[in-house]
Write an enzyme that holds these catalytic residues in place. Sequence first.
Site, short mmCIF file in Angstrom:
data_model
loop_
_atom_site.label_atom_id
_atom_site.label_comp_id
_atom_site.label_asym_id
_atom_site.label_seq_id
_atom_site.Cartn_x
_atom_site.Cartn_y
_atom_site.Cartn_z
CG HIS A 5 -5.18 -30.38 3.74
ND1 HIS A 5 -6.34 -29.65 3.89
CD2 HIS A 5 -5.45 -31.37 2.87
CE1 HIS A 5 -7.28 -30.18 3.12
NE2 HIS A 5 -6.77 -31.22 2.49
CB ALA A 6 -5.61 -35.36 6.24
CG HIS A 34 -10.77 -39.11 2.37
ND1 HIS A 34 -11.60 -39.00 1.28
CD2 HIS A 34 -9.57 -38.62 1.98
CE1 HIS A 34 -10.93 -38.46 0.28
NE2 HIS A 34 -9.70 -38.22 0.68
CD GLU A 35 -6.24 -38.41 4.15
OE1 GLU A 35 -6.93 -37.43 3.82
OE2 GLU A 35 -5.34 -38.86 3.42
CG HIS A 56 -6.02 -41.64 -0.33
ND1 HIS A 56 -6.51 -41.56 -1.61
CD2 HIS A 56 -6.36 -40.47 0.27
CE1 HIS A 56 -7.14 -40.40 -1.77
NE2 HIS A 56 -7.08 -39.73 -0.65
CD GLU A 106 -8.89 -37.92 -3.37
OE1 GLU A 106 -7.72 -37.81 -3.76
OE2 GLU A 106 -9.20 -37.95 -2.15
CG HIS A 157 -7.30 -29.11 -2.32
ND1 HIS A 157 -7.81 -28.86 -1.06
CD2 HIS A 157 -7.26 -30.44 -2.45
CE1 HIS A 157 -8.06 -30.01 -0.47
NE2 HIS A 157 -7.74 -30.99 -1.29
CE1 TYR A 194 -9.77 -32.93 -3.44
CE2 TYR A 194 -10.24 -34.96 -2.25
CZ TYR A 194 -9.36 -33.96 -2.62
OH TYR A 194 -8.07 -33.99 -2.17
O1 LIG Z 1 -8.34 -32.72 0.82
C1 LIG Z 1 -9.00 -33.65 1.25
C2 LIG Z 1 -8.31 -34.84 1.93
C3 LIG Z 1 -6.81 -34.86 1.57
C4 LIG Z 1 -6.46 -35.95 0.52
O2 LIG Z 1 -6.53 -37.22 1.13
O3 LIG Z 1 -7.38 -35.95 -0.58
C5 LIG Z 1 -5.01 -35.71 -0.02
C6 LIG Z 1 -4.82 -34.32 -0.65
C7 LIG Z 1 -3.40 -34.14 -1.06
C8 LIG Z 1 -2.48 -33.64 -0.15
C9 LIG Z 1 -1.14 -33.47 -0.51
C10 LIG Z 1 -0.71 -33.82 -1.80
C11 LIG Z 1 -1.63 -34.35 -2.74
C12 LIG Z 1 -2.97 -34.52 -2.35
N1 LIG Z 1 -4.74 -36.71 -1.04
C13 LIG Z 1 -3.91 -37.75 -0.77
O4 LIG Z 1 -3.33 -37.88 0.28
C14 LIG Z 1 -3.72 -38.71 -1.88
C15 LIG Z 1 -4.49 -38.63 -3.03
C16 LIG Z 1 -4.31 -39.54 -4.07
C17 LIG Z 1 -3.34 -40.52 -3.98
C18 LIG Z 1 -2.54 -40.59 -2.84
C19 LIG Z 1 -2.72 -39.69 -1.80
N2 LIG Z 1 -10.34 -33.68 1.17
C20 LIG Z 1 -11.03 -32.59 0.50
C21 LIG Z 1 -12.47 -32.95 0.09
C22 LIG Z 1 -13.18 -33.89 1.02
C23 LIG Z 1 -13.20 -35.25 0.74
C24 LIG Z 1 -13.86 -36.13 1.58
C25 LIG Z 1 -14.55 -35.63 2.72
C26 LIG Z 1 -14.50 -34.26 3.02
C27 LIG Z 1 -13.81 -33.39 2.15
C28 LIG Z 1 -11.06 -31.35 1.43
O5 LIG Z 1 -10.70 -31.49 2.61
O6 LIG Z 1 -11.43 -30.31 0.91
ZN LIG Z 2 -8.11 -37.94 -0.58
#
Ligand SMILES: O=C(CCC(O)(O)[C@H](Cc1ccccc1)NC(=O)c1ccccc1)N[C@@H](Cc1ccccc1)C(=O)O
Ligand SMILES: [Zn+2]
Length: 588
Positions: free
Chosen positions: A317-318, A347-348, A351, A375, A477, A487
């Site tokens: 998971h990214a 998206h990444e 961040h 996000e 999540h 989100y």
């Molecule tokens: O989960 C993500 C992308 C991963 C992330 O970049 O939000 C990631 C999630 C994460 C992973 C491990 C520990 C904590 C959070 N968040 C980050 O990498 C992050 C977030 C805030 C600050 C620094 C890094 N997107 C969601 C929703 C989404 C968003 C955008 C487009 C499509 C889908 C999903 O896939 O369901």
């Molecule tokens: Zn994110």
Amino acid sequence: SISDPTEIQSFLDNFNSQAQAVFYKQSEVSWTYYTNITDYNQKLMLDEQLMSAKFSQEAYRNATRFNLTVMTQEDRRLFIKIMDIGTAAQTNETKLAYLNKVQSDMETIYSTAKVTMPSGQRLPLDPDLTQLMATSRNYDELLAAWLGWRAESGGKMKNLYAEYVEYNNEAVKILGHADTGAYWRSWYDTPTFEDDVRALFDQLRPLYEQLHAYARRKLKQIYGNDKFPSSGHIPAHLLGNMWAQQWSSLIDELTPYKGKPTLDVTDEMVRQNYTAIRIFQTADDFFKSLGMIPMPDTFWDKSLLEKPQDGREVVCHASAWDFYNGRDFRIKQCTVITAEDLETAHHEMGHIEYFLQYKDQPVSFRDGANPGFHEAVGDVISLSVQTPEHMHSIGLIPTVSNDTESDINFLMSMALQKIAFLPFGYLIDQWRWSVFRGETTPEKYNEEWWNLRCRYQGISSPVPLTSSDFDPGAKYHIPAGVPYIRYFVSFVIQFQFHKALCDEANYRGPLHRCDIYNSKPAGTLLSNMLKLGSSKPWPEAMNLLTRQRKMDAQPLMDYFKPLLEYLRQENGNDYGWHPICPTDPTEI
Ligand SMILES: O=C(CCC(O)(O)[C@H](Cc1ccccc1)NC(=O)c1ccccc1)N[C@@H](Cc1ccccc1)C(=O)O
Ligand SMILES: [Zn+2]
């Protein structure tokens, strides 16, 4: 209590340099585990989490000795953030160690789960099951993958989750929070936050209801009416995505006007031999065109942009990583060459751009103005990248046609990504907040999850539920303990940001065709907001960018207005679903 300004300043300076060292170590050890899942690496990470919890507890104790009332607003804000130590407030080391172990074990179950298909193949989620869910149009094959995934992921962690809830609540109650949900909502620092998001969701439901009706009618043509319950729900495994959270893979079937150039650029990316690196260079190029900060060398040297082929287990998971030393920033993504992963890369990288913009803030301010802001950054850029104009300019679609029919086709493809997501983005934390409050008890976990899925998303389980199922655990999540309402907030505010940046770029046309590429004024405006980090209340950051202080769904509604009219015309009275789940999911 201490009021002397020099003592206040030396405490803050001390904390800042020590925190950077502690957070750096924690990031390094976590990165090692996330990119190489072994018992040994998990132990190193869990030990380090206890060390950094001790540091946070010590900082908390020292901070409480100071008199906040005599401080500047900025220093007071710093002290409050230093004292917001979350589950590290749990001074009973045995309990904290157990909580961290349970959380990590659930995330590991999710990240290493594999499904044995009827063919005998053992498939992981990334990339295999994700691709199957996106490309198969065989009802039974989709069902096998969907059933297998929920059994191997959520099905393996129900009891662990109940313990995680109990231990997490106990820890945050020490800080005075009512429960974990209250603690997570406190990051928005808005007493009416729950009501605000509910109001936004209610405002947007008509858009979703129309898209749902349109998709349901097309899916009935593909799979046959007999596969759909009379309650109006869509079986959960038919939407091209393991969680039915975005429906972009159905674009070819759902495009209103056939015979136009396809908007799915996946085939063209593959034909042009796109690599993971090139996907990220495309994103980096956009930020550079705005005059924003490019990815540093360490990013390209140390990121993990493809799933390792050496047999290592990784968390696919990214995620984006700030190592809190102002120099080391990385992305971990098991990138595949698809339009969806081009979007995820933006998206990444959003961040990372935020990390870069606020890297000179004190450590406690190196965060989003609120979690939704973090996000939204990359997705805002992606709204420009995905326009037919921009896709044409980077050679991924042959021609740009903006006749009305092509316009509706484009809006449909964006709606499958953005409108389809809204109920999903809303319901995950509705479920979790009710669990943390104790309203939803473990024997009700799965039933309540599907109540929300049926009510808000209009999808239903294709098979009868059993009490041993734990379908929330099938979404990253939940086992990873990552909040989700961020989100939903992002999907609303990113259109406000997009409108503000398009105005700044002196763009005049319809919002959905705006591409801010090369606009230095837009880049400057966005950078100035990002530089704030979490140093100011989020309404001030919102005001700096959009000249008003609220979350507002109007820009999103304006963006999709032409599509809503088309859908209303197409659907007539054939829209909506019964709020309660169908009794017999396969009822004819
Ligand atoms: O989960 C993500 C992308 C991963 C992330 O970049 O939000 C990631 C999630 C994460 C992973 C491990 C520990 C904590 C959070 N968040 C980050 O990498 C992050 C977030 C805030 C600050 C620094 C890094 N997107 C969601 C929703 C989404 C968003 C955008 C487009 C499509 C889908 C999903 O896939 O369901
Ligand atoms: Zn994110």
